[in-house]
Write a protein that holds these residues in place. Structure first.
Motif, short mmCIF file in Angstrom:
data_model
loop_
_atom_site.label_atom_id
_atom_site.label_comp_id
_atom_site.label_asym_id
_atom_site.label_seq_id
_atom_site.Cartn_x
_atom_site.Cartn_y
_atom_site.Cartn_z
N ASP B 363 0.80 -1.20 0.00
CA ASP B 363 0.00 0.00 0.00
C ASP B 363 0.85 1.28 0.00
N VAL B 364 1.74 1.39 -0.98
CA VAL B 364 2.62 2.55 -1.03
C VAL B 364 1.99 3.63 -1.89
N SER B 365 1.97 4.86 -1.37
CA SER B 365 1.46 5.98 -2.14
C SER B 365 2.48 7.10 -2.11
N LEU B 366 2.64 7.78 -3.23
CA LEU B 366 3.53 8.94 -3.26
C LEU B 366 3.16 9.83 -4.43
N GLN B 367 3.68 11.05 -4.38
CA GLN B 367 3.46 12.01 -5.46
C GLN B 367 4.77 12.69 -5.78
N VAL B 368 5.01 12.94 -7.05
CA VAL B 368 6.18 13.70 -7.47
C VAL B 368 5.69 14.86 -8.31
N ALA B 369 6.16 16.07 -7.96
CA ALA B 369 5.79 17.25 -8.74
C ALA B 369 6.84 17.49 -9.82
N PRO B 370 6.50 18.19 -10.88
CA PRO B 370 7.50 18.49 -11.90
C PRO B 370 8.65 19.28 -11.29
N GLY B 371 9.89 18.96 -11.66
CA GLY B 371 11.05 19.70 -11.17
C GLY B 371 11.43 19.39 -9.74
N GLU B 372 10.82 18.37 -9.16
CA GLU B 372 11.10 18.05 -7.76
C GLU B 372 12.02 16.83 -7.67
N GLY B 529 21.69 20.20 -11.55
CA GLY B 529 21.59 21.11 -12.69
C GLY B 529 20.39 20.75 -13.56
N LEU B 530 20.22 19.45 -13.82
CA LEU B 530 19.12 19.00 -14.67
C LEU B 530 17.78 19.31 -14.04
N GLN B 531 17.77 19.16 -12.71
CA GLN B 531 16.55 19.43 -11.98
C GLN B 531 16.17 20.89 -12.14
N GLY B 532 17.20 21.77 -12.20
CA GLY B 532 16.94 23.18 -12.44
C GLY B 532 16.27 23.42 -13.79
N GLU B 533 16.47 22.47 -14.73
CA GLU B 533 15.84 22.61 -16.04
C GLU B 533 14.43 22.02 -16.06
N GLY B 534 13.93 21.63 -14.88
CA GLY B 534 12.54 21.19 -14.82
C GLY B 534 12.34 19.70 -14.79
N LEU B 535 13.44 18.94 -14.66
CA LEU B 535 13.33 17.48 -14.63
C LEU B 535 12.93 17.03 -13.23
N ALA B 536 11.94 16.14 -13.16
CA ALA B 536 11.61 15.55 -11.87
C ALA B 536 12.48 14.33 -11.66
N VAL B 537 13.02 14.17 -10.44
CA VAL B 537 13.93 13.07 -10.17
C VAL B 537 13.40 12.25 -9.00
N LEU B 538 13.35 10.94 -9.21
CA LEU B 538 13.02 10.04 -8.11
C LEU B 538 14.32 9.32 -7.78
#
Lengths: 275, 594
Positions: B363-372, B529-538
């Motif tokens: 029962d794992v739930s999570l959310q990732v926002a853009p650029g997060e 740096g990539l994250q600064g360009e809007g990439l979401a990273v898990l």
């Protein structure tokens, strides 16, 4: 890239030289032979003379001419049988190793069952029932070798298919064929090539054995294996008639064997270090 | 007479040790140091620095192709390098103990624990009566914190946890009562809590038995609480030897400082600085100081004179012409989040269950926002990799709900359409297996271009060069095969393969755990740096220091369940859950307090 590295290895070069020497004898031999292989030109089991440096065989054929003409059949049949086994077994093994489900079970089961038959008995059975046409002999020898290739290809493919770059390709959504032939096949080619060299050696032995047992190439055609069979009665009178073809078979087997092993050793060193 | 007294007080004395490869190429040279009884010394260096070569040389062993060609090693007065045959066999283990890196492969899987211990004792003390053997084994097991009952002795290595296996390794070393013990990264394979316990045990044993220990590691943070002194190694030379406090507060060698700046620290967010360039391979040492080409403080004479290890002041030796003399500034440079996480939700996971032969995710739930950047933290077996694979479409037996950009997302990558496949990319843990060894880098990188965008020829060539530049690799790499690249370079190529697909979500599975700290720093900087360009990273990891360095939010997994979730400051600073608390408490840290 790999070819240059293979040739840089002394063992590979030695194997290649020995093998190609025997191949040259077999391929160019028919043109160099002083007599036709079936022409009876001398006394039965005649000893070496100035005109016939190796003497004569059980029907008075010139032994040198028969020797020079008798290699082609052994060579093409062994190469054909080994190639056929490699192609069929390699494809099936690759498919089994990548699919990993029912198909894998079916192919592996079939391979295991046929591995249970002794090779030579299987070949003898088929040849004695269906006749001794060269293509049939090639086919049966290939059938006898295929399960081994399947096992090898499957084992190597399973090891490669678990690696991350194959998973990456799956995630990208590349087609199955593309993953099989672009990602996996190049990485299992080396063990398959080494196995091909070994199969060549076994095929020569098996074909000669078949000829010796009387199920191979039909007389009066010249064939190294057949020559050993024909001349065994005169072993004490004219030993060369048996020893010369046996020696050529042995040298070819030795050459292909160390060539295959050399390629394997060079490739194993290519295997990079992993932490 | 005074010399003899000096030797008697030092358990280990090494002078001018030299190890060569064929062709007089030195892997190790001019190494001199000594260890006192009961003292624990850390030997720190990156891969290829020669630290393992030094460690095994103390047992008079050199790996295939290498030879110990000079120097002197004395352990408790015995000249180890002059030992031969039976005497050498008895010295290995009896005089100098060794604990290997990975206990899972170092223990013979066919022997029970009792048999392993008994065999070890009898190999060195064949005349010891059975009772005494038994007694000694039981004493040692209690010493290392393992049960000493018969049931435990009958177990096989695979029936023990990683921490227990490493304790068995310690027991195997200590049961012979050696004078010196050499440990080669013994805790890299362990979880942080287990690591902390094993290190405690080790410290207690060394102090209690007066055994000197050389602890080899690539991670300065690990030795923070363990060692008395630290020796830093670079390109086969010792470059700095000093007390622990001194090393962390006022390191003198530029390399040591660079190493410290590259290590992510759980206590505070600091900008990680990678060390530019590569360490020289054996045989390619530049003239003069080996670190000079990468050093910001180099002067003209650094390229000429090779500095030798000399005393800076009492108990502090450094091999540098222009050593730092000032204290390390405690610059609490707080790094701001690169971007405020974007609006909305890019990826949403709800009620995810994964079960193989047993259930690994509940029962794992999570959310990732853009650029997060969301960090997934957990010990091995917590299910974090299963979760990452399920999101990437590689999972099997997945149940629950995945939504991407508001739309439902299929569990299998094959069932997702091409647009989704190129927007969600995965970078694997092991860079050595992530690239097809039969394809050049250009082939590896241009395949997805043709596959997703139909881009071929010159345009593909241009894009490959652009993406290589983005991950800071030279364009000539395109023509190479993976085997001619280092681990860090391969991981960059793997990231480039993901980037060339123009992803919006990048799933990174422990992508730096196989890499050196300085390389890790550069990869983490790249990701930020990539994250600064809007990439979401898990970002999946077990290292809380890395989390502090890169993540915006953290999700802590334990045995397949989410136990805590929140911002990095909140979870690492004020953990609520008991499990998170122990995890934070046991994480090695460079700076006490914060």
């Amino acid at each position: 890239m790999t070819d240059a590295r293979w040739l840089a290895d002394p063992q590979v070069r030695r194997g290649a030289v020995i093998t190609s020497w025997v191949v040259l004898v077999a391929v160019l031999g028919p043109w160099l032979a002083p007599h036709a292989p079936t022409a009876m030109v001398g006394p039965v089991y005649g000893p070496p003379t100035a005109g016939a440096p190796l003497g004569h065989d059980f029907l008075g054929h010139d032994l040198l001419s028969r020797l020079l003409s008798g290699g082609v059949s052994v060579l093409w049949m062994s190469v054909a049988a080994a190639t056929l086994a490699l192609l069929v077994g390699g494809s099936l093994g690759l498919l089994a190793g990548f699919s990993r489900r029912r198909l894998d079970q079916a192919i592996s089961w079939a391979a295991d069952v046929s591995l249970a038959f002794p090779d030579l008995i299987l070949v003898l059975l088929i040849v004695s029932m269906l006749g001794r046409a060269p293509w049939l002999i090639v086919l049966t020898v290939a059938i006898a070798f295929t399960p081994g290739v399947i096992r090898l290809a499957r084992g190597s493919a399973v090891a490669v298919a678990g690696q991350e770059f194959v998973e990456a390709a799956q995630m990208m959504g590349y087609s199955r064929w593309r993953i099989l032939f672009n990602e996996i096949l190049p990485n299992i080619l080396t063990p398959l090539l080494v196995h091909f060299g070994n199969m060549l050696t076994w095929a020569v032995g098996m074909l000669s054995g078949l000829s010796f047992l009387g199920y191979g190439v039909a007389p009066p055609a010249a064939d190294w294996g057949l020559m050993i069979n024909e001349n065994q009665a005169g072993l004490l009178v004219q030993p060369l008639a048996v020893l010369a073809p046996a020696l050529l078979i042995a040298v070819f087997a030795y050459g292909t064997n160390i060539l295959a092993e050399g390629i394997g050793r060079v490739s194993a060193r290519i295997g990079e270090k992993q932490p | 007479m005074t010399a003899a007294v000096k030797i008697a007080s030092d358990v280990l004395q090494v002078s001018d040790l030299r190890v060569e490869l064929a062709g007089q190429v030195d892997v190790l040279a001019d190494v001199s140091f000594s260890l006192a009884a009961g003292e624990i010394v850390g030997l720190v260096g990156e891969s290829g620095s020669g630290k393992t070569t030094l460690a095994t040389a103390l047992l008079r062993h050199a790996r295939q192709g290498a030879r110990i060609t000079g120097g002197h090693i004395a352990v408790a007065g015995q000249a180890v390098l002059e030992l031969e045959g039976e005497a050498l066999r008895l010295a290995r283990g009896g005089l100098v103990g060794y604990v290997a890196q990975d206990p899972a492969t170092a223990l013979n899987p066919a022997l029970r624990i009792g048999a392993l211990l008994r065999e070890t004792v009898l190999a060195h003390l064949p005349k010891l009566p059975g009772d005494a053997v038994q007694q000694r084994i039981q004493e040692t097991l209690v010493d290392v914190g393992l049960p000493d009952d018969a049931a435990f002795l009958r177990r096989f290595p695979h029936q023990l946890s990683g921490g227990q296996q490493q304790r068995v390794m310690l027991a195997l070393a200590f049961v012979l009562r050696p004078r010196l013990i050499v440990l080669d990264e013994p805790t890299t394979a362990l979880d942080v809590s287990t690591q902390a316990h094993v290190l405690d045990t080790l410290k207690r044993l060394c102090r209690g038995h007066g055994v000197a220990a050389l602890y080899v590691t690539h991670d300065l943070a690990v030795v923070r609480d363990l060692v008395d002194r630290v020796m830093v190694m670079y390109a086969g030379r010792l470059v700095e030897v000093t007390g622990r406090e001194r090393l962390f507060s006022a390191p003198a060698h530029p390399y040591t400082r660079a190493l410290l700046a590259a290590i992510p620290d759980i206590a505070r967010r600091q900008p990680l600085q990678a060390i530019a360039g590569h360490a020289p391979a054996p045989g390619q040492r530049p003239a003069g100081c080996a670190f000079a080409p990468r050093c910001a403080r180099r002067r003209a004479e650094c390229a000429v004179i090779e500095p030798s290890l000399s005393a800076l002041d009492a108990g502090h030796q450094v091999a540098c012409l222009v050593p730092h003399r000032e204290v390390l500034p405690r610059g609490d440079v707080a790094v701001e989040s690169v971007t405020a996480p974007g609006e909305g939700v890019l990826l949403e996971v709800q009620g995810l269950d994964v079960a193989y032969d047993r259930q690994v995710l509940f029962d794992v739930s999570l959310q990732v926002a853009p650029g997060e950047c969301l960090a997934l933290v957990g010990e091995s077996g917590s299910g974090k990799t299963s979760l990452a694979r399920a999101i990437a479409g590689l999972g099997e037996n997945v149940q629950g709900q995945l939504r991407y950009g508001g739309e439902p997302l299929a569990f299998s990558a094959r069932q997702r359409d091409a647009r989704l496949r190129h927007q969600i990319q995965y970078v694997f843990q092991n860079p050595y297996r992530a690239l097809n060894p039969c394809q050049t880098i250009a082939q590896t990188l241009s395949a997805p271009l043709a596959h997703f965008f139909g881009v071929r020829g010159d345009e593909a060539h241009r894009r490959v060069e652009a993406v290589l530049a983005r991950v800071s690799l030279p364009a000539r790499v395109a023509g190479l095969y993976p085997q001619s690249l280092s681990g860090g370079e391969r991981q960059r190529v793997a990231i480039a393969r993901a980037l060339i697909c123009e992803p919006r979500l990048l799933v990174c599975d422990e992508i730096t755990s196989a890499l050196d700290v300085s390389v890790q720093a550069s990869i983490l900087a790249l990701l930020r740096g990539l994250q600064g360009e809007g990439l979401a990273v898990l970002f999946v990891t077990h290292d809380l220091g890395v989390v502090r360095a890169i993540a915006d939010r953290v999700l802590v997994l334990r045995r397949g369940r989410v136990v805590e979730e929140g911002s990095v400051e909140q979870v690492l600073g004020w953990p609520v859950d008991d499990y998170t608390r122990t995890l934070v408490a046991h994480s090695p840290r460079l700076h006490l307090g914060g």
